[in-house]
Motif scaffolding. Structure first.
Motif, PDB file in Angstrom:
ATOM      1  N   VAL A 109       9.902  -5.345 -12.592  1.00 24.20           N
ATOM      2  CA  VAL A 109       9.115  -4.487 -11.694  1.00 24.20           C
ATOM      3  C   VAL A 109       7.651  -4.942 -11.730  1.00 24.20           C
ATOM      4  N   ILE A 110       7.068  -5.112 -10.515  1.00 16.68           N
ATOM      5  CA  ILE A 110       5.632  -5.423 -10.436  1.00 16.68           C
ATOM      6  C   ILE A 110       5.003  -4.549  -9.354  1.00 16.68           C
ATOM      7  N   PRO A 111       3.777  -4.123  -9.540  1.00 17.91           N
ATOM      8  CA  PRO A 111       3.072  -3.375  -8.489  1.00 17.91           C
ATOM      9  C   PRO A 111       2.418  -4.358  -7.515  1.00 17.91           C
ATOM     10  N   LEU A 112       2.420  -4.005  -6.215  1.00 18.42           N
ATOM     11  CA  LEU A 112       1.780  -4.836  -5.206  1.00 18.42           C
ATOM     12  C   LEU A 112       0.362  -4.341  -4.939  1.00 18.42           C
ATOM     13  N   SER A 113      -0.414  -5.168  -4.294  1.00 15.58           N
ATOM     14  CA  SER A 113      -1.824  -4.825  -4.045  1.00 15.58           C
ATOM     15  C   SER A 113      -1.986  -3.621  -3.123  1.00 15.58           C
ATOM     16  N   ASP A 114      -0.992  -3.349  -2.283  1.00  8.79           N
ATOM     17  CA  ASP A 114      -1.098  -2.219  -1.354  1.00  8.79           C
ATOM     18  C   ASP A 114      -0.551  -0.927  -1.950  1.00  8.79           C
ATOM     19  N   GLY A 115      -0.232  -0.897  -3.265  1.00  7.08           N
ATOM     20  CA  GLY A 115       0.243   0.317  -3.920  1.00  7.08           C
ATOM     21  C   GLY A 115       1.754   0.428  -3.982  1.00  7.08           C
ATOM     22  N   ARG A 116       2.436  -0.419  -3.281  1.00  4.43           N
ATOM     23  CA  ARG A 116       3.908  -0.365  -3.325  1.00  4.43           C
ATOM     24  C   ARG A 116       4.425  -1.070  -4.596  1.00  4.43           C
TER      25      ARG A 116
ATOM     26  N   SER B  80       9.638  -0.277  -2.882  1.00  6.38           N
ATOM     27  CA  SER B  80       9.381   1.179  -2.890  1.00  6.38           C
ATOM     28  C   SER B  80       7.937   1.432  -2.492  1.00  6.38           C
ATOM     29  N   ASP B  81       7.744   2.655  -1.919  1.00  6.41           N
ATOM     30  CA  ASP B  81       6.371   3.014  -1.582  1.00  6.41           C
ATOM     31  C   ASP B  81       5.624   3.455  -2.836  1.00  6.41           C
ATOM     32  N   ALA B  82       4.399   3.918  -2.656  1.00  6.02           N
ATOM     33  CA  ALA B  82       3.575   4.286  -3.808  1.00  6.02           C
ATOM     34  C   ALA B  82       4.172   5.435  -4.593  1.00  6.02           C
TER      35      ALA B  82
END
Length: 449
Positions: A129-136, A86-88
């Motif tokens: 669920v984990i957040p990625l470094s690019d905000g996704r 998913s996007d931000a």
């Protein structure tokens, strides 16, 4: 044995209870095993999801995340594994989940959150669920179809195993019950043949186990008691007919003589008085028999109470001292004080009275009769001793039977029930009675436990 009768037996009920208990034990053990397996599989499911998430995070760092997710979805488009990038703002970029991540970590959602059709027994999905470094957001999940299939299989195996276990328990219980009832039938059939006189006792079992040997021993004692009672009944019937025939015949002759023509009033009066005395003797005999029957039927145990045994012995010697002097006998007493016993005072008084009167009536004048009571290591022991002619040793047991009278006492009044009453009272109080020759004389020993 017919099946209907076998179902009503205690053995069958025990087999049913055994089967139910076995099923409960199996269910408890199965529940524990199922819980451990279920926990283990759920843990492994999350471990697999975490490993997959770590692999995709490395792909994200290499800029290959979307191609990797698309490749996995091409292989397994509808589960059991689920992916979502998913996007931000939480909108789906690629994946087979309808889910909007908001917080990181483990989450559980219904299976209808999965895009497309699913198979198996899945009804929910565990998501990581984990957040990625690019905000996704990266979401990886796996549904619980494996756990559902495991639960179904274990449930099926459980009912199958419990059913088989109960079947074998009932079968083994039925076989054991069959042999049990067979042994019981053989034992009771032999007991019936012994009762009817077709076979001699005692009961003997060549096989069947210790419990049946013990049962046979108890039945032997019961049969012996029944045999003794039946013999006593036959003997009593015969003795009553024999001992009452003479006084009844004499009574009839007196009444016939009194009713003959020409007899004066004085003769009739004397005949009637003697007839009344004969009737009193007969009634006294029946009263003694009734007292013995009541005592043997344990009707008087309700009257048991603690009593002063020393005082009872002393009072009996005091009461019978003057009676003995009238017949030329001498009664003495050596009684240790402070000795007690639990019993029926009236019956114990009757027992001692019969023993003392028996010594007075069947010994010549000048005989010394001594009452003693002492506390010995084996218990409290009472004795009634005399210096008379005694009783032959081979008659010691027989004199306690009903209507037994020795040749030397045939001329004295009595019915032969005095010592029978003594034996009945002693048995009721569990007092062993022993006769012993004193040379000269007789000693009657009473052991008060």
């Amino acid at each position: 044995m017919r099946p209907a009768n076998f179902i009503q037996t205690a053995t069958f009920r025990v087999a049913i209870l055994q089967a139910l208990l076995f099923a409960v034990v199996v269910a408890a053990l199965f529940g524990l095993v199922w819980k451990e397996i279920h926990t283990y599989v759920a843990d492994q499911l999350r471990v697999a999801v975490e490993v997959e998430t770590a692999s995709l995070r490395e792909a994200a760092q290499a800029g290959m995340l979307e191609p990797q997710i698309r490749q996995r979805l091409a292989v397994i488009p509808v589960g059991p594994d689920y992916y979502l990038l998913s996007d931000a703002n939480g909108h789906r970029v690629v994946g087979n989940l309808i889910f909007k991540p908001q917080v990181p970590g483990w989450q559980r959602v219904p299976i209808h959150g999965a895009h497309g059709r699913h198979k198996g027994h899945a009804n929910q999905v565990d998501l990581y669920v984990i957040p990625l470094s690019d905000g996704r957001w990266l979401t990886v999940g796996r549904d619980n179809r494996d756990i559902g299939e495991l639960d179904e299989n274990l449930t099926r195996y459980f009912f199958f195993s419990v059913g088989v276990a109960m079947l074998f328990a009932l079968l083994s219980g039925g076989i054991a019950g069959h042999f049990f009832m067979k042994t019981v039938d053989r034992l009771t059939a032999r007991a019936e043949r012994i009762v009817t006189g077709e076979e001699p006792g005692p009961l003997q079992l060549d096989r069947g186990g210790v419990e049946f040997v013990r049962l046979a021993g108890r039945l032997d004692r019961i049969l012996e008691r029944v045999h003794t009672l039946m013999e006593n009944m036959r003997q009593v019937s015969s003795d009553i007919a024999h001992d009452l025939r003479t006084p009844l015949t004499r009574l009839r002759q007196r009444l016939e003589s009194a009713s003959a023509p020409g007899k004066d009033i004085e003769f009739q009066r004397i005949s009637i008085e003697r007839s009344i005395a004969d009737v009193d003797d007969v009634l006294a005999t029946f009263s003694a028999l009734l007292r013995i029957s009541r005592i043997q039927a344990r009707e008087r145990q309700a009257g048991f109470a603690p009593l002063d045994l020393s005082e009872l012995f002393a009072s009996m010697a005091e009461v019978y001292g003057p009676v003995a002097e009238d017949t030329g006998h001498i009664v003495t007493a050596h009684v240790q004080t402070g000795l007690g016993f639990k019993g029926d005072r009236m019956l114990l008084t009757q027992m001692l009275s019969n023993l003392i009167e028996n010594a007075i009536h069947h010994t010549p004048a000048g005989t010394r009769i001594n009452l003693s009571l002492n506390a010995l290591p084996e218990g409290v022991v009472g004795c009634i001793e005399d210096t008379g002619p005694g009783i032959p040793t081979d008659e010691h047991k027989r004199v306690f039977h009903r209507f037994v009278r020795l040749d030397s006492s045939r001329t004295s009044p009595g019915s032969g029930l005095g010592l029978s009453l003594v034996a009945a009272i002693a048995e009721l109080h569990r007092i062993p009675v022993t006769l012993r020759d004193r040379d000269p004389g007789l000693s009657v020993t009473l052991r008060f436990a």
